[in-house]
Design a protein around this motif. Structure first.
Motif, PDB file in Angstrom:
ATOM      1  N   ALA A 139       0.797  -1.266  -0.159  1.00  0.00           N
ATOM      2  CA  ALA A 139       0.080   0.125   0.055  1.00  0.00           C
ATOM      3  C   ALA A 139       1.000   1.274   0.023  1.00  0.00           C
ATOM      4  O   ALA A 139       1.936   1.343   0.670  1.00  0.00           O
ATOM      5  CB  ALA A 139      -0.944  -0.092   1.219  1.00  0.00           C
ATOM      6  N   HIS A 141      -1.328   4.306  -0.541  1.00  0.00           N
ATOM      7  CA  HIS A 141      -2.261   5.229  -0.049  1.00  0.00           C
ATOM      8  C   HIS A 141      -2.282   5.044   1.435  1.00  0.00           C
ATOM      9  O   HIS A 141      -3.000   4.332   1.982  1.00  0.00           O
ATOM     10  CB  HIS A 141      -3.752   5.050  -0.701  1.00  0.00           C
ATOM     11  CG  HIS A 141      -3.364   5.304  -2.093  1.00  0.00           C
ATOM     12  ND1 HIS A 141      -3.430   6.543  -2.612  1.00  0.00           N
ATOM     13  CD2 HIS A 141      -3.548   4.282  -3.212  1.00  0.00           C
ATOM     14  CE1 HIS A 141      -3.351   6.450  -4.155  1.00  0.00           C
ATOM     15  NE2 HIS A 141      -3.231   5.165  -4.335  1.00  0.00           N
ATOM     16  N   TRP A 142      -1.583   6.048   2.098  1.00  0.00           N
ATOM     17  CA  TRP A 142      -1.418   5.798   3.526  1.00  0.00           C
ATOM     18  C   TRP A 142      -2.448   5.910   4.391  1.00  0.00           C
ATOM     19  O   TRP A 142      -3.089   4.965   5.362  1.00  0.00           O
ATOM     20  CB  TRP A 142      -0.308   6.610   4.125  1.00  0.00           C
ATOM     21  CG  TRP A 142       1.102   6.411   3.396  1.00  0.00           C
ATOM     22  CD1 TRP A 142       1.473   7.431   2.624  1.00  0.00           C
ATOM     23  CD2 TRP A 142       2.065   5.437   3.199  1.00  0.00           C
ATOM     24  NE1 TRP A 142       2.801   6.900   1.825  1.00  0.00           N
ATOM     25  CE2 TRP A 142       2.968   5.658   2.432  1.00  0.00           C
ATOM     26  CE3 TRP A 142       1.849   4.101   3.880  1.00  0.00           C
ATOM     27  CZ2 TRP A 142       3.978   4.688   2.063  1.00  0.00           C
ATOM     28  CZ3 TRP A 142       2.959   3.295   3.622  1.00  0.00           C
ATOM     29  CH2 TRP A 142       3.708   3.236   2.711  1.00  0.00           C
ATOM     30  N   LYS A 143      -3.363   7.018   4.288  1.00  0.00           N
ATOM     31  CA  LYS A 143      -4.668   7.199   4.804  1.00  0.00           C
ATOM     32  C   LYS A 143      -5.691   6.145   4.678  1.00  0.00           C
ATOM     33  O   LYS A 143      -5.978   5.463   5.941  1.00  0.00           O
ATOM     34  CB  LYS A 143      -5.291   8.471   4.692  1.00  0.00           C
ATOM     35  CG  LYS A 143      -6.490   8.720   5.407  1.00  0.00           C
ATOM     36  CD  LYS A 143      -7.259  10.162   4.849  1.00  0.00           C
ATOM     37  CE  LYS A 143      -8.137  10.526   5.539  1.00  0.00           C
ATOM     38  NZ  LYS A 143      -8.803  12.041   5.111  1.00  0.00           N
ATOM     39  N   SER A 144      -5.871   5.596   3.461  1.00  0.00           N
ATOM     40  CA  SER A 144      -6.796   4.565   3.266  1.00  0.00           C
ATOM     41  C   SER A 144      -6.322   3.108   3.764  1.00  0.00           C
ATOM     42  O   SER A 144      -6.987   2.451   4.229  1.00  0.00           O
ATOM     43  CB  SER A 144      -7.419   4.531   1.698  1.00  0.00           C
ATOM     44  OG  SER A 144      -5.895   4.219   1.049  1.00  0.00           O
ATOM     45  N   GLY A 145      -4.976   3.153   3.583  1.00  0.00           N
ATOM     46  CA  GLY A 145      -4.484   1.919   4.194  1.00  0.00           C
ATOM     47  C   GLY A 145      -4.409   1.571   5.514  1.00  0.00           C
ATOM     48  O   GLY A 145      -4.788   0.637   6.073  1.00  0.00           O
ATOM     49  N   GLU A 147      -6.697   2.958   7.528  1.00  0.00           N
ATOM     50  CA  GLU A 147      -8.064   2.945   7.756  1.00  0.00           C
ATOM     51  C   GLU A 147      -8.503   1.513   7.664  1.00  0.00           C
ATOM     52  O   GLU A 147      -9.179   0.818   8.482  1.00  0.00           O
ATOM     53  CB  GLU A 147      -8.882   3.813   7.173  1.00  0.00           C
ATOM     54  CG  GLU A 147     -10.390   3.688   7.382  1.00  0.00           C
ATOM     55  CD  GLU A 147     -10.889   3.813   8.654  1.00  0.00           C
ATOM     56  OE1 GLU A 147     -11.675   3.445   9.326  1.00  0.00           O
ATOM     57  OE2 GLU A 147     -10.014   4.867   9.341  1.00  0.00           O
ATOM     58  N   ARG A 148      -8.210   0.780   6.521  1.00  0.00           N
ATOM     59  CA  ARG A 148      -8.387  -0.432   6.338  1.00  0.00           C
ATOM     60  C   ARG A 148      -7.907  -1.528   7.233  1.00  0.00           C
ATOM     61  O   ARG A 148      -8.526  -2.477   7.708  1.00  0.00           O
ATOM     62  CB  ARG A 148      -7.781  -1.034   4.861  1.00  0.00           C
ATOM     63  CG  ARG A 148      -8.185  -2.355   4.549  1.00  0.00           C
ATOM     64  CD  ARG A 148      -9.792  -2.491   4.454  1.00  0.00           C
ATOM     65  NE  ARG A 148     -10.147  -4.013   4.292  1.00  0.00           N
ATOM     66  CZ  ARG A 148     -11.259  -4.670   4.739  1.00  0.00           C
ATOM     67  NH1 ARG A 148     -12.091  -3.778   5.602  1.00  0.00           N
ATOM     68  NH2 ARG A 148     -11.653  -5.686   4.468  1.00  0.00           N
ATOM     69  N   GLN A 151     -10.040  -1.361  10.225  1.00  0.00           N
ATOM     70  CA  GLN A 151     -11.189  -2.203   9.816  1.00  0.00           C
ATOM     71  C   GLN A 151     -11.088  -3.683  10.043  1.00  0.00           C
ATOM     72  O   GLN A 151     -11.852  -4.521  10.642  1.00  0.00           O
ATOM     73  CB  GLN A 151     -11.772  -1.775   8.536  1.00  0.00           C
ATOM     74  CG  GLN A 151     -12.394  -0.411   8.417  1.00  0.00           C
ATOM     75  CD  GLN A 151     -12.750  -0.107   6.931  1.00  0.00           C
ATOM     76  OE1 GLN A 151     -12.522  -0.868   6.019  1.00  0.00           O
ATOM     77  NE2 GLN A 151     -13.165   1.042   6.721  1.00  0.00           N
ATOM     78  N   ARG A 185       5.315   3.548   6.392  1.00  0.00           N
ATOM     79  CA  ARG A 185       4.686   4.706   6.333  1.00  0.00           C
ATOM     80  C   ARG A 185       5.427   5.860   7.127  1.00  0.00           C
ATOM     81  O   ARG A 185       5.598   6.934   6.347  1.00  0.00           O
ATOM     82  CB  ARG A 185       3.340   4.775   7.085  1.00  0.00           C
ATOM     83  CG  ARG A 185       2.552   6.338   6.878  1.00  0.00           C
ATOM     84  CD  ARG A 185       1.122   6.121   7.809  1.00  0.00           C
ATOM     85  NE  ARG A 185       1.159   5.530   8.971  1.00  0.00           N
ATOM     86  CZ  ARG A 185       0.076   5.081   9.582  1.00  0.00           C
ATOM     87  NH1 ARG A 185      -1.208   5.256   9.052  1.00  0.00           N
ATOM     88  NH2 ARG A 185       0.003   4.762  11.071  1.00  0.00           N
TER      89      ARG A 185
END
Length: 410
Positions: A139, A141-145, A147-148, A151, A185
């Motif tokens: 990954a 895309h650090w923000k979406s990664g 967040e995932r 989750q 990150r």
């Protein structure tokens, strides 16, 4: 002595119950009639049978845990085996045995269900861990990664538990993936900070140069220098948004100062050159009247005079220069082409070559006509056909050669 299918009262008042293993004394009765004794001990049996029936209902009608059911069965077995009661105790034992079989089957079913649930939980958590490891490794895309990954942890908590060893191993991998993602990150943003700092330093230097050039009056050289600075700006990368905005504003302001000053100077210069443009417009119209060229020598003399006056007039505004120069160049090209054509027509060597070609072709045609006549007289079809084809080709060549020769005499 009083009797019953499942028990009796002896003459001395001892009460017995009959079982498959034989009679067993369950009590004595001294206070009344034997029937009263049997009735009393039958009630004890009925109470015990009621407990067995209640347990059967709970086992068949509720989700009583197998361990609790088995404990209740064992307790009732002991109670039946030592019961101070008269009745079919063997039947109660058989009912408890049947109930034990039901509980054992349920235990196996629950065990199988737990195994299926654990297998499903293992599969679910392996999927969660595999996705987390992929995010940790790939990954960007650090923000979406991030967040995932959060989750996935919540999905892990909501999933059923696998066996302890699998659970521990998978959780260890999930934790390692989260740690690896966090480290990658952090390294990225650390590198990004360095890149942004380097970009900022490079652009600060570019801005300082741009500001120093903003008052230059070397219009052409400085314009080229600004183009180079713009190339360097694009190659330097991006600083932080705040620094980028502030530095770009300074760069653009410096560039605008220079180009606005240059534009003002050029506008003033163009205004002073307007008269030159009008004079050259008149000269261009005079030159265009030389076309089409009918006398190349006379046209060349006239153009030479026009060119001398053209140079004497001097420069014109930039926005008219290309059109005027291009129009005059077209006239000059037409005159040069006419001169070349005239020279070609008057060239004695070329004319002699054209005359010789015509004469050779005429002679060749005469020879072929004679050969054709002889072949026709002899009836030689093949030679007739070949000779006719050769004649057709020579006559075509002769027409072209005669047109070329005619150009020299026109």
């Amino acid at each position: 002595m009083s009797t019953d299918p499942w028990g009796r009262v002896d003459e001395d008042g001892t009460v017995y119950v009959r079982t498959a293993e034989g009679e067993r004394a369950v009590g004595s009765w001294k206070a009344g009639e034997p029937e009263e004794a049997l009735a009393y001990f039958r009630r004890k049996y009925d109470e015990l049978a009621g407990q067995v029936q209640l347990l059967e209902q709970r086992v068949h009608g509720t989700d009583l845990p197998p361990a609790q059911a088995e404990a209740s069965i064992a307790r009732l077995r002991e109670a039946v085996a030592t019961a101070k009661a008269v009745g079919d105790l063997d039947a109660l034992q058989h009912r408890l045995t049947a109930l034990s079989e039901v509980v054992a089957k349920r235990r196996e079913e629950l065990k199988a269900a737990r195994e299926r649930a654990r297998a499903q939980a293992r599969e679910t958590k392996e999927r969660i861990v595999a996705e987390a490891e992929r995010i940790a490794a790939e990954a960007t895309h650090w923000k979406s990664g991030g967040e995932r990954l959060r989750q996935l942890v919540e999905e892990w908590k909501a999933a059923d538990r696998a066996d302890r060893a699998t659970e521990a191993a998978l959780w260890k991998r999930l934790s390692a993936a989260r740690t690896a993602f966090a480290k990658r990150r952090k390294a990225y943003f650390s590198s990004l900070d360095k890149q942004r700092q380097a970009a900022r330093e490079a652009k600060e230097r570019i801005v300082r140069e741009a500001e120093e050039l903003s008052t230059s009056t070397d219009w052409n050289g400085t314009a080229a220098a600004y183009r180079e600075l713009m190339r360097q700006w694009k190659a330097a990368g991006r600083a932080t948004p705040e620094a980028e905005e502030e530095l770009w504003a300074r760069f653009k302001a410096a560039q605008d100062r220079f180009f606005q000053a240059r534009q003002a100077v050029f506008a003033e210069r163009d205004a002073s050159l307007a008269a030159n443009a009008e004079a050259k417009e008149a000269l261009l119209a005079e030159a265009q009247r030389l076309l089409p060229v009918t006398d190349a020598r006379a046209a060349r003399r006239a153009l030479r005079g026009i060119l001398e006056r053209w140079e004497e007039i001097g420069p014109v505004p930039r926005d008219k220069r290309d059109r005027l120069e291009g129009g005059l160049r077209k006239v000059e090209d037409a005159i040069r082409k006419a001169e070349e054509e005239e020279w070609r027509r008057n060239n004695p060597e070329a004319r002699a070559r054209a005359q010789s070609t015509v004469e050779q072709l005429r002679k060749s045609i005469q020879q072929l006509e004679a050969r054709l006549a002889a072949a026709q007289a002899a009836g030689k079809e093949k030679e007739i056909k070949e000779t006719e084809e050769a004649l057709a080709a020579r006559r075509s060549w002769l027409e072209e050669a005669e047109r070329t020769l005619a150009e020299f005499t026109s």
